[in-house]
Design a protein around this motif. Structure first.
Motif, PDB file in Angstrom:
ATOM      1  N   GLY A  63       0.812  -1.207   0.000  1.00  0.00           N
ATOM      2  CA  GLY A  63       0.000   0.000   0.000  1.00  0.00           C
ATOM      3  C   GLY A  63       0.849   1.263   0.000  1.00  0.00           C
ATOM      4  N   GLU A  64       1.966   1.235   0.718  1.00  0.00           N
ATOM      5  CA  GLU A  64       2.858   2.393   0.766  1.00  0.00           C
ATOM      6  C   GLU A  64       3.535   2.630  -0.587  1.00  0.00           C
ATOM      7  OE1 GLU A  64       5.678   1.600   3.870  1.00  0.00           O
ATOM      8  OE2 GLU A  64       4.255   2.032   5.484  1.00  0.00           O
ATOM      9  N   SER A  65       3.907   1.562  -1.261  1.00  0.00           N
ATOM     10  CA  SER A  65       4.632   1.707  -2.523  1.00  0.00           C
ATOM     11  C   SER A  65       3.701   2.139  -3.657  1.00  0.00           C
ATOM     12  CB  SER A  65       5.348   0.413  -2.901  1.00  0.00           C
ATOM     13  OG  SER A  65       4.416  -0.605  -3.191  1.00  0.00           O
ATOM     14  N   SER A  66       2.421   1.879  -3.543  1.00  0.00           N
ATOM     15  CA  SER A  66       1.489   2.270  -4.610  1.00  0.00           C
ATOM     16  C   SER A  66       1.029   3.712  -4.466  1.00  0.00           C
ATOM     17  CB  SER A  66       0.290   1.334  -4.645  1.00  0.00           C
ATOM     18  OG  SER A  66      -0.471   1.468  -3.468  1.00  0.00           O
ATOM     19  N   ASN A  67       1.292   4.331  -3.350  1.00  0.00           N
ATOM     20  CA  ASN A  67       0.873   5.738  -3.133  1.00  0.00           C
ATOM     21  C   ASN A  67       1.888   6.688  -3.629  1.00  0.00           C
ATOM     22  OD1 ASN A  67      -1.561   5.125  -2.010  1.00  0.00           O
ATOM     23  ND2 ASN A  67      -0.807   5.141   0.076  1.00  0.00           N
TER      24      ASN A  67
END
Length: 67
Positions: A63-67
């Motif tokens: 989730g962090e890398s897709s933001n």
């Protein structure tokens, strides 16, 4: 007659002692099976908890890398 009664009492005592020994052995055997099952279930549940933590961490990082 007393001799026969005495032998019967001895045989009865021998059979009762053997019965108790077999019963004790059976109880010990079943207790061992239950304890091994509990240990395996405990290990399995611990491994599931570890994997759930890893999955949650991976989801968080994804989730962090897709933001």
């Amino acid at each position: 007659m007393k001799d026969v009664d005495g032998r019967l009492a001895e045989e009865r005592a021998r059979v009762e002692a053997e019965y108790r020994r077999v019963l004790e052995s059976s109880v010990d055997f079943e207790r061992g099976i239950r304890n091994r099952w509990r240990d395996k279930a405990k290990d399995k549940n611990q491994r599931i908890a570890e994997l759930e933590t890893q999955v949650a961490d991976l989801k968080r990082r994804l989730g962090e890398s897709s933001n």
